[in-house]
Design an enzyme around this catalytic site. Structure first.
Site, mmCIF file in Angstrom:
data_model
loop_
_atom_site.group_PDB
_atom_site.id
_atom_site.type_symbol
_atom_site.label_atom_id
_atom_site.label_comp_id
_atom_site.label_asym_id
_atom_site.label_seq_id
_atom_site.Cartn_x
_atom_site.Cartn_y
_atom_site.Cartn_z
ATOM 1 N N VAL A 25 6.889 -59.905 -59.523
ATOM 2 C CA VAL A 25 7.246 -61.513 -60.498
ATOM 3 C C VAL A 25 6.297 -61.215 -61.062
ATOM 4 O O VAL A 25 5.058 -61.306 -61.359
ATOM 5 C CB VAL A 25 6.550 -61.966 -59.029
ATOM 6 C CG1 VAL A 25 6.173 -63.069 -59.463
ATOM 7 C CG2 VAL A 25 7.055 -61.819 -57.470
ATOM 8 N N GLY A 81 10.396 -56.177 -69.175
ATOM 9 C CA GLY A 81 10.632 -55.533 -70.689
ATOM 10 C C GLY A 81 9.998 -54.548 -70.173
ATOM 11 O O GLY A 81 9.668 -53.945 -68.997
ATOM 12 N N LYS A 125 11.175 -64.653 -56.454
ATOM 13 C CA LYS A 125 10.179 -63.798 -57.318
ATOM 14 C C LYS A 125 9.015 -65.658 -56.397
ATOM 15 O O LYS A 125 8.200 -65.447 -55.910
ATOM 16 C CB LYS A 125 10.454 -64.641 -58.986
ATOM 17 C CG LYS A 125 10.487 -63.682 -59.181
ATOM 18 C CD LYS A 125 10.789 -63.867 -60.838
ATOM 19 C CE LYS A 125 10.853 -62.166 -61.087
ATOM 20 N NZ LYS A 125 11.625 -62.490 -63.043
ATOM 21 N N GLU A 135 21.489 -60.554 -69.376
ATOM 22 C CA GLU A 135 22.374 -59.784 -68.924
ATOM 23 C C GLU A 135 23.782 -59.818 -69.141
ATOM 24 O O GLU A 135 24.606 -61.081 -69.270
ATOM 25 C CB GLU A 135 22.047 -59.184 -67.186
ATOM 26 C CG GLU A 135 20.839 -59.397 -66.395
ATOM 27 C CD GLU A 135 20.419 -58.019 -66.460
ATOM 28 O OE1 GLU A 135 21.661 -56.856 -66.431
ATOM 29 O OE2 GLU A 135 19.662 -57.464 -66.494
HETATM 30 N N1 LIG Z 1 13.582 -54.697 -67.009
HETATM 31 C C1 LIG Z 1 12.702 -55.441 -66.387
HETATM 32 O O1 LIG Z 1 12.022 -56.161 -67.462
HETATM 33 C C2 LIG Z 1 12.448 -55.562 -65.553
HETATM 34 C C3 LIG Z 1 11.209 -56.808 -64.730
HETATM 35 C C4 LIG Z 1 10.701 -57.147 -63.850
HETATM 36 C C5 LIG Z 1 11.527 -56.365 -62.633
HETATM 37 N N2 LIG Z 1 12.793 -55.439 -63.025
HETATM 38 C C6 LIG Z 1 13.015 -54.762 -61.630
HETATM 39 O O2 LIG Z 1 12.507 -53.667 -61.252
HETATM 40 C C7 LIG Z 1 13.965 -52.586 -60.860
HETATM 41 C C8 LIG Z 1 14.047 -51.973 -62.381
HETATM 42 O O3 LIG Z 1 15.305 -53.231 -63.437
HETATM 43 P P1 LIG Z 1 15.555 -51.652 -64.656
HETATM 44 O O4 LIG Z 1 16.062 -52.798 -65.863
HETATM 45 O O5 LIG Z 1 14.638 -50.286 -65.142
HETATM 46 O O6 LIG Z 1 16.724 -50.742 -64.418
HETATM 47 P P2 LIG Z 1 17.777 -50.433 -64.808
HETATM 48 O O7 LIG Z 1 17.291 -50.023 -66.993
HETATM 49 O O8 LIG Z 1 19.054 -50.086 -64.627
HETATM 50 O O9 LIG Z 1 17.123 -48.496 -64.189
HETATM 51 C C9 LIG Z 1 17.674 -48.663 -63.508
HETATM 52 C C10 LIG Z 1 17.963 -47.026 -62.890
HETATM 53 O O10 LIG Z 1 17.824 -46.757 -61.669
HETATM 54 C C11 LIG Z 1 18.559 -45.196 -61.358
HETATM 55 N N3 LIG Z 1 19.628 -45.853 -60.070
HETATM 56 C C12 LIG Z 1 20.131 -46.842 -59.584
HETATM 57 N N4 LIG Z 1 20.490 -46.873 -58.253
HETATM 58 C C13 LIG Z 1 20.207 -45.283 -57.987
HETATM 59 C C14 LIG Z 1 20.062 -44.293 -57.440
HETATM 60 N N5 LIG Z 1 20.866 -44.386 -55.894
HETATM 61 N N6 LIG Z 1 19.771 -42.986 -57.329
HETATM 62 C C15 LIG Z 1 18.753 -42.735 -58.618
HETATM 63 N N7 LIG Z 1 18.979 -43.237 -59.318
HETATM 64 C C16 LIG Z 1 19.625 -44.950 -59.491
HETATM 65 C C17 LIG Z 1 20.046 -45.905 -62.371
HETATM 66 O O11 LIG Z 1 20.823 -44.489 -62.905
HETATM 67 P P3 LIG Z 1 21.948 -44.736 -64.063
HETATM 68 O O12 LIG Z 1 21.002 -45.208 -65.020
HETATM 69 O O13 LIG Z 1 22.613 -43.201 -63.941
HETATM 70 O O14 LIG Z 1 22.199 -46.097 -63.677
HETATM 71 C C18 LIG Z 1 18.860 -46.512 -63.855
HETATM 72 O O15 LIG Z 1 18.961 -45.653 -64.536
HETATM 73 C C19 LIG Z 1 14.901 -53.130 -60.935
HETATM 74 O O16 LIG Z 1 14.423 -53.293 -59.232
HETATM 75 C C20 LIG Z 1 14.425 -54.772 -61.482
HETATM 76 O O17 LIG Z 1 14.718 -56.086 -60.958
HETATM 77 C C21 LIG Z 1 12.402 -54.961 -63.943
#
Ligand SMILES: NC(=O)c1ccc[n+]([C@@H]2O[C@H](COP(=O)([O-])OP(=O)(O)OC[C@H]3O[C@@H](n4cnc5c(N)ncnc54)[C@H](OP(=O)(O)O)[C@@H]3O)[C@@H](O)[C@H]2O)c1
Length: 378
Positions: free
Chosen positions: A115, A285, A188, A173
């Site tokens: 959050v 980020g 959140k 996205e």
């Molecule tokens: N991005 C932000 O700023 C942000 C902010 C707050 C919260 N979040 C939360 O943080 C989490 C991650 O976000 P993100 O932005 O980092 O996502 P992301 O860039 O899509 O990264 C997710 C990673 O997890 C891997 N993955 C997914 N399923 C998997 C599995 N079954 N086994 C192994 N690896 C797996 C993906 O692999 P592949 O590369 O092979 O697809 C990817 O490397 C989410 O829950 C999101 O809501 C993100």
């Protein structure tokens, strides 16, 4: 203390970088599903290897989605490992199950990054709750919608054009549904309200309205009336449960939320003794979000062994007796005749109506936004 990362994407990569030279915490394993030569021997393709490794004390889930994240996090908690996650969808959907598992096994479950990304919101909410009674939580919890509304307001541009720009800049996205229709914000709000009030509300019970239908003509009408539109989530105790809504809100141009620029977030609480407190910063980020994941891990290193609240009383979402006036644009104004009080630009204005009653007709609105409480009375 040794950590395993589940996922190596935006957030996982940030955590890896932030912990590179840390002398308290080190990343021993990273669960991946494709080749990651840069991780060397830390890359692991089988979760069981992490689960069965007694050296790993913290599992940091940063892969997103509900499954297999739920199964992995549950197994880690049952195995006596502390869990840190940035996954709001997971915590909002499985709040009762996961908080109960952590309690049963005497381990920490932390999700500060879930959050507000890099904003120290949940950890401070916990601090306020241990000494005071929270009266309300509210704020701007999504950078994508704030970026779009801020650009439309400052530049007079149309929704589709600004959304496309936000996607090109990486602020939105490719599929923007979760952000612009309110799903991300509602998750959140569930987590914030549950912790603030020691309750457990169901995500699907909270009404939400998004910004998909907003036009430059709506914004021009708001500006003529000294109003600024922001996407606001809010929750407070109400007769029969917790009142909670996620919706565009029209604010006086002088309101602090009206000044929140681009993709920033601003989250606030009001507590009985403390009064109001607000937190402003980057809601997403690589480094801001990774920062809060690492902070949670440091809290565990320093002895934290809990979730933010030990109460999770199931309660209803109760918006029946909460009255708000709305701006709405509809091609079926006759359906709103009983609640119409006037007009503003291309839309109509309602008298104060029950939030529940308004949302029963929300499907017939092209766009809706609540009005300030004293609108038209100053
Ligand atoms: N991005 C932000 O700023 C942000 C902010 C707050 C919260 N979040 C939360 O943080 C989490 C991650 O976000 P993100 O932005 O980092 O996502 P992301 O860039 O899509 O990264 C997710 C990673 O997890 C891997 N993955 C997914 N399923 C998997 C599995 N079954 N086994 C192994 N690896 C797996 C993906 O692999 P592949 O590369 O092979 O697809 C990817 O490397 C989410 O829950 C999101 O809501 C993100």
């Amino acid at each position: 203390m040794k950590i395993a990362l589940l996922g190596y994407g935006v957030v996982g990569g940030g955590v890896w970088e932030l912990l590179k030279n840390d002398n308290r915490l080190s990343v021993k394993s990273v669960l991946v599903r494709r080749e990651r030569p840069e991780l060397g021997s830390a890359a692991v393709s089988d979760f069981q290897e992490i689960l069965n490794d007694p050296e790993i004390e913290i599992v940091a889930e940063v892969m997103g989605g509900l499954h297999p994240a739920f199964e992995y996090v549950s197994a880690a908690l049952k195995a006596g490992k502390h869990v840190v996650t940035a996954n709001k969808a997971l915590i909002a959907a499985y709040y009762n199950e996961l908080t109960a598992l952590a309690k049963e096994h005497g381990v920490a479950l932390r999700c500060t990054a879930a959050v507000g990304g890099g904003i120290p919101w949940l950890c401070n909410l916990e601090r306020v709750c241990r000494l005071d009674r929270i009266e309300s939580v509210s704020g701007i919890l999504n950078g994508t919608t704030n970026y779009i509304l801020d650009c439309m307001t400052r530049q007079g541009r149309d929704f589709a054009e600004v959304l496309k720009e936000a996607q090109e800049l990486g602020y939105a996205e490719a599929d923007p549904t979760a952000d612009i229709d309110g799903w991300d914000i509602r998750r959140k709000l569930v987590i914030s309200a549950n912790i603030a009030f020691g309750v457990s509300v169901k995500e699907e019970d909270i009404p939400m309205a998004g910004i998909r239908g907003i036009t430059a003509a709506d914004i021009a009408a708001f500006q003529e009336n000294g109003l600024v539109c922001r996407m606001i989530a809010s929750a407070e105790p109400a007769e029969g449960g917790i009142s909670a809504v996620v919706e565009p809100k029209l604010l006086p141009a002088s309101a602090p939320e009206a000044a929140v620029p681009t993709n920033y977030n601003r989250i606030s609480l009001v507590a009985e003794k403390l009064g109001p407190a607000s937190f402003f910063g980057q809601g997403a980020g690589r480094f801001p979000t990774g920062f809060n994941v690492v902070q949670d891990c440091i809290d565990i290193y320093d002895g934290c062994r809990n979730f933010y609240s030990d109460k999770a009383e199931p309660v209803a979402v109760a918006n029946d007796n909460v009255l708000r006036a709305y701006y709405l644009r509809t091609d079926k104004p006759e359906l709103f005749a009983d609640m119409t009080a006037g007009s503003m630009g291309p839309g109509l204005i309602t008298k104060p109506v029950s939030v529940s009653a308004l949302y029963e007709r929300a499907a017939d609105c092209q766009f809706l936004a609540s009005l300030p409480q004293n609108f038209g009375k100053e």
